[in-house]
Design a protein around this motif. Sequence first.
Motif, PDB file in Angstrom:
ATOM      1  N   ASN A   1       0.869  -1.171   0.000  1.00  0.00           N
ATOM      2  CA  ASN A   1       0.000   0.000   0.000  1.00  0.00           C
ATOM      3  C   ASN A   1       0.908   1.223   0.000  1.00  0.00           C
ATOM      4  OD1 ASN A   1      -2.523   1.329   0.120  1.00  0.00           O
ATOM      5  ND2 ASN A   1      -2.177   1.736   2.282  1.00  0.00           N
ATOM      6  N   ASP A   2       0.643   2.134  -0.895  1.00  0.00           N
ATOM      7  CA  ASP A   2       1.484   3.319  -1.061  1.00  0.00           C
ATOM      8  C   ASP A   2       0.575   4.531  -1.179  1.00  0.00           C
ATOM      9  OD1 ASP A   2       3.606   4.966  -1.602  1.00  0.00           O
ATOM     10  OD2 ASP A   2       4.315   3.843  -3.335  1.00  0.00           O
ATOM     11  N   GLU A   3       0.681   5.463  -0.226  1.00  0.00           N
ATOM     12  CA  GLU A   3      -0.147   6.671  -0.240  1.00  0.00           C
ATOM     13  C   GLU A   3       0.755   7.890  -0.364  1.00  0.00           C
ATOM     14  OE1 GLU A   3      -2.863   6.734   3.040  1.00  0.00           O
ATOM     15  OE2 GLU A   3      -3.535   4.690   2.639  1.00  0.00           O
ATOM     16  N   THR A   4       0.498   8.700  -1.383  1.00  0.00           N
ATOM     17  CA  THR A   4       1.322   9.872  -1.653  1.00  0.00           C
ATOM     18  C   THR A   4       0.426  11.110  -1.739  1.00  0.00           C
ATOM     19  OG1 THR A   4       2.824   8.488  -2.940  1.00  0.00           O
ATOM     20  CG2 THR A   4       3.047  10.866  -3.204  1.00  0.00           C
ATOM     21  N   THR A   5       0.860  12.198  -1.105  1.00  0.00           N
ATOM     22  CA  THR A   5       0.153  13.471  -1.170  1.00  0.00           C
ATOM     23  C   THR A   5       1.072  14.504  -1.793  1.00  0.00           C
ATOM     24  OG1 THR A   5      -1.152  12.960   0.796  1.00  0.00           O
ATOM     25  CG2 THR A   5      -1.007  15.278   0.166  1.00  0.00           C
ATOM     26  N   PHE A   6       0.570  15.172  -2.825  1.00  0.00           N
ATOM     27  CA  PHE A   6       1.281  16.263  -3.484  1.00  0.00           C
ATOM     28  C   PHE A   6       0.525  17.548  -3.170  1.00  0.00           C
ATOM     29  CE2 PHE A   6       1.704  12.474  -6.121  1.00  0.00           C
ATOM     30  CZ  PHE A   6       3.075  12.391  -6.286  1.00  0.00           C
ATOM     31  N   THR A   7       1.227  18.600  -2.753  1.00  0.00           N
ATOM     32  CA  THR A   7       0.587  19.898  -2.547  1.00  0.00           C
ATOM     33  C   THR A   7       1.165  20.907  -3.524  1.00  0.00           C
ATOM     34  OG1 THR A   7       2.156  20.532  -0.827  1.00  0.00           O
ATOM     35  CG2 THR A   7       0.122  19.493  -0.099  1.00  0.00           C
ATOM     36  N   VAL A   8       0.366  21.945  -3.804  1.00  0.00           N
ATOM     37  CA  VAL A   8       0.755  22.952  -4.786  1.00  0.00           C
ATOM     38  C   VAL A   8       1.554  24.074  -4.137  1.00  0.00           C
ATOM     39  CG1 VAL A   8      -0.120  24.594  -6.479  1.00  0.00           C
ATOM     40  CG2 VAL A   8      -1.251  22.400  -6.178  1.00  0.00           C
ATOM     41  N   GLU A   9       0.998  24.673  -3.083  1.00  0.00           N
ATOM     42  CA  GLU A   9       1.653  25.800  -2.425  1.00  0.00           C
ATOM     43  C   GLU A   9       1.809  25.539  -0.948  1.00  0.00           C
ATOM     44  OE1 GLU A   9       3.114  28.638  -3.316  1.00  0.00           O
ATOM     45  OE2 GLU A   9       2.870  28.065  -5.394  1.00  0.00           O
ATOM     46  N   PRO A  10       2.962  25.380  -0.439  1.00  0.00           N
ATOM     47  CA  PRO A  10       4.223  25.252  -1.162  1.00  0.00           C
ATOM     48  C   PRO A  10       4.314  23.859  -1.776  1.00  0.00           C
ATOM     49  CG  PRO A  10       4.613  24.908   1.176  1.00  0.00           C
ATOM     50  CD  PRO A  10       3.145  25.275   1.015  1.00  0.00           C
ATOM     51  N   PRO A  11       5.114  23.690  -2.815  1.00  0.00           N
ATOM     52  CA  PRO A  11       5.212  22.376  -3.455  1.00  0.00           C
ATOM     53  C   PRO A  11       5.882  21.370  -2.523  1.00  0.00           C
ATOM     54  CG  PRO A  11       6.765  23.925  -4.440  1.00  0.00           C
ATOM     55  CD  PRO A  11       5.936  24.696  -3.465  1.00  0.00           C
ATOM     56  N   THR A  12       5.124  20.341  -2.145  1.00  0.00           N
ATOM     57  CA  THR A  12       5.656  19.293  -1.271  1.00  0.00           C
ATOM     58  C   THR A  12       5.155  17.941  -1.741  1.00  0.00           C
ATOM     59  OG1 THR A  12       3.785  19.353   0.257  1.00  0.00           O
ATOM     60  CG2 THR A  12       5.638  20.821   0.757  1.00  0.00           C
ATOM     61  N   GLU A  13       5.813  16.913  -1.222  1.00  0.00           N
ATOM     62  CA  GLU A  13       5.395  15.539  -1.474  1.00  0.00           C
ATOM     63  C   GLU A  13       5.656  14.732  -0.209  1.00  0.00           C
ATOM     64  OE1 GLU A  13       6.884  11.691  -4.055  1.00  0.00           O
ATOM     65  OE2 GLU A  13       7.303  13.688  -4.829  1.00  0.00           O
ATOM     66  N   SER A  14       4.660  13.969   0.201  1.00  0.00           N
ATOM     67  CA  SER A  14       4.875  13.051   1.319  1.00  0.00           C
ATOM     68  C   SER A  14       4.296  11.698   0.923  1.00  0.00           C
ATOM     69  CB  SER A  14       4.228  13.565   2.601  1.00  0.00           C
ATOM     70  OG  SER A  14       2.834  13.654   2.449  1.00  0.00           O
ATOM     71  N   GLU A  15       5.027  10.647   1.266  1.00  0.00           N
ATOM     72  CA  GLU A  15       4.642   9.303   0.852  1.00  0.00           C
ATOM     73  C   GLU A  15       4.809   8.353   2.018  1.00  0.00           C
ATOM     74  OE1 GLU A  15       6.038   5.937  -2.412  1.00  0.00           O
ATOM     75  OE2 GLU A  15       7.256   7.712  -2.091  1.00  0.00           O
ATOM     76  N   GLU A  16       3.828   7.481   2.195  1.00  0.00           N
ATOM     77  CA  GLU A  16       3.927   6.406   3.176  1.00  0.00           C
ATOM     78  C   GLU A  16       3.734   5.102   2.427  1.00  0.00           C
ATOM     79  OE1 GLU A  16       2.905   4.696   7.416  1.00  0.00           O
ATOM     80  OE2 GLU A  16       3.168   6.809   7.012  1.00  0.00           O
ATOM     81  N   ALA A  17       4.713   4.210   2.545  1.00  0.00           N
ATOM     82  CA  ALA A  17       4.662   2.928   1.845  1.00  0.00           C
ATOM     83  C   ALA A  17       4.770   1.799   2.846  1.00  0.00           C
ATOM     84  CB  ALA A  17       5.797   2.834   0.827  1.00  0.00           C
ATOM     85  N   ASP A  18       3.998   0.753   2.608  1.00  0.00           N
ATOM     86  CA  ASP A  18       4.030  -0.439   3.450  1.00  0.00           C
ATOM     87  C   ASP A  18       4.065  -1.656   2.535  1.00  0.00           C
ATOM     88  OD1 ASP A  18       3.924  -1.817   5.984  1.00  0.00           O
ATOM     89  OD2 ASP A  18       1.855  -2.354   5.489  1.00  0.00           O
ATOM     90  N   LEU A  19       5.136  -2.437   2.619  1.00  0.00           N
ATOM     91  CA  LEU A  19       5.340  -3.610   1.767  1.00  0.00           C
ATOM     92  C   LEU A  19       5.430  -4.856   2.625  1.00  0.00           C
ATOM     93  CD1 LEU A  19       6.185  -5.102  -0.908  1.00  0.00           C
ATOM     94  CD2 LEU A  19       8.535  -4.491  -0.295  1.00  0.00           C
ATOM     95  N   ARG A  20       4.735  -5.900   2.203  1.00  0.00           N
ATOM     96  CA  ARG A  20       4.821  -7.214   2.854  1.00  0.00           C
ATOM     97  C   ARG A  20       5.058  -8.261   1.778  1.00  0.00           C
ATOM     98  NH1 ARG A  20      -0.048  -6.890   7.264  1.00  0.00           N
ATOM     99  NH2 ARG A  20       0.256  -4.700   7.709  1.00  0.00           N
ATOM    100  N   LEU A  21       6.133  -8.992   1.920  1.00  0.00           N
ATOM    101  CA  LEU A  21       6.493 -10.037   0.966  1.00  0.00           C
ATOM    102  C   LEU A  21       6.871 -11.285   1.745  1.00  0.00           C
ATOM    103  CD1 LEU A  21       7.410 -11.120  -1.882  1.00  0.00           C
ATOM    104  CD2 LEU A  21       9.658 -10.188  -1.320  1.00  0.00           C
ATOM    105  N   ARG A  22       6.361 -12.413   1.314  1.00  0.00           N
ATOM    106  CA  ARG A  22       6.726 -13.685   1.929  1.00  0.00           C
ATOM    107  C   ARG A  22       7.070 -14.685   0.830  1.00  0.00           C
ATOM    108  NH1 ARG A  22       2.829 -11.060   3.894  1.00  0.00           N
ATOM    109  NH2 ARG A  22       1.082 -12.145   2.991  1.00  0.00           N
ATOM    110  N   LEU A  23       8.082 -15.475   1.087  1.00  0.00           N
ATOM    111  CA  LEU A  23       8.411 -16.600   0.215  1.00  0.00           C
ATOM    112  C   LEU A  23       8.182 -17.852   1.059  1.00  0.00           C
ATOM    113  CD1 LEU A  23      11.727 -15.292  -1.407  1.00  0.00           C
ATOM    114  CD2 LEU A  23       9.475 -15.413  -2.462  1.00  0.00           C
TER     115      LEU A  23
END
Length: 167
Positions: free
Chosen positions: A110-132
């Motif tokens: 699950n990957d959630e990203t927020t982009f803002t215009v003023e001021p220009p910013t980016e924040s991302e939260e990622a959660d990865l689960r992998l099993r073999l």
Amino acid sequence: MKPLALLPFAVAWLAACETPPSAPTSQTPLIPPPSFATIANEKVSVAGTFQDNPCPPEEVVDILNGFLHFVVTEEIGPTSSDVTIHVNGEGIEGVGQVTGARYSVPLNENDETTFTVEPPTESEEADLRLRLIREGSLDNFWLRVTATTTIPPGTVDVKRMEIECRG
């Protein structure tokens, strides 16, 4: 110009106003309401790829079949955009090159990203689960990573990093 000479202009100006002035109106610019959309809903085959298993005995797992299912959504607000990506592994199976063991490969992200215009910013939260998950009694590989990225200043904060071999 004499004051009486202005009288025709004043009368013409008043005649142009057929209706009395109304109450003041809001000067707020029109901002569209937030919108929400599904940008992508796709399945991608992973057959013919590989995944390394670092658990003893280490081996490369040849992926024989399965899909990654991507769902990408976006919500657009007046000053920002939120993009969410969900990835689920579906029916991913493989065979180990060293042991010949059959593998099941559950995966979700699950990957959630927020982009803002003023001021220009980016924040991302990622959660990865992998099993073999290997057939038999040998250890299975478990990976979970949760991280946040913030721009500016360009930092990555790893909140969780779990890597282990489980029997």
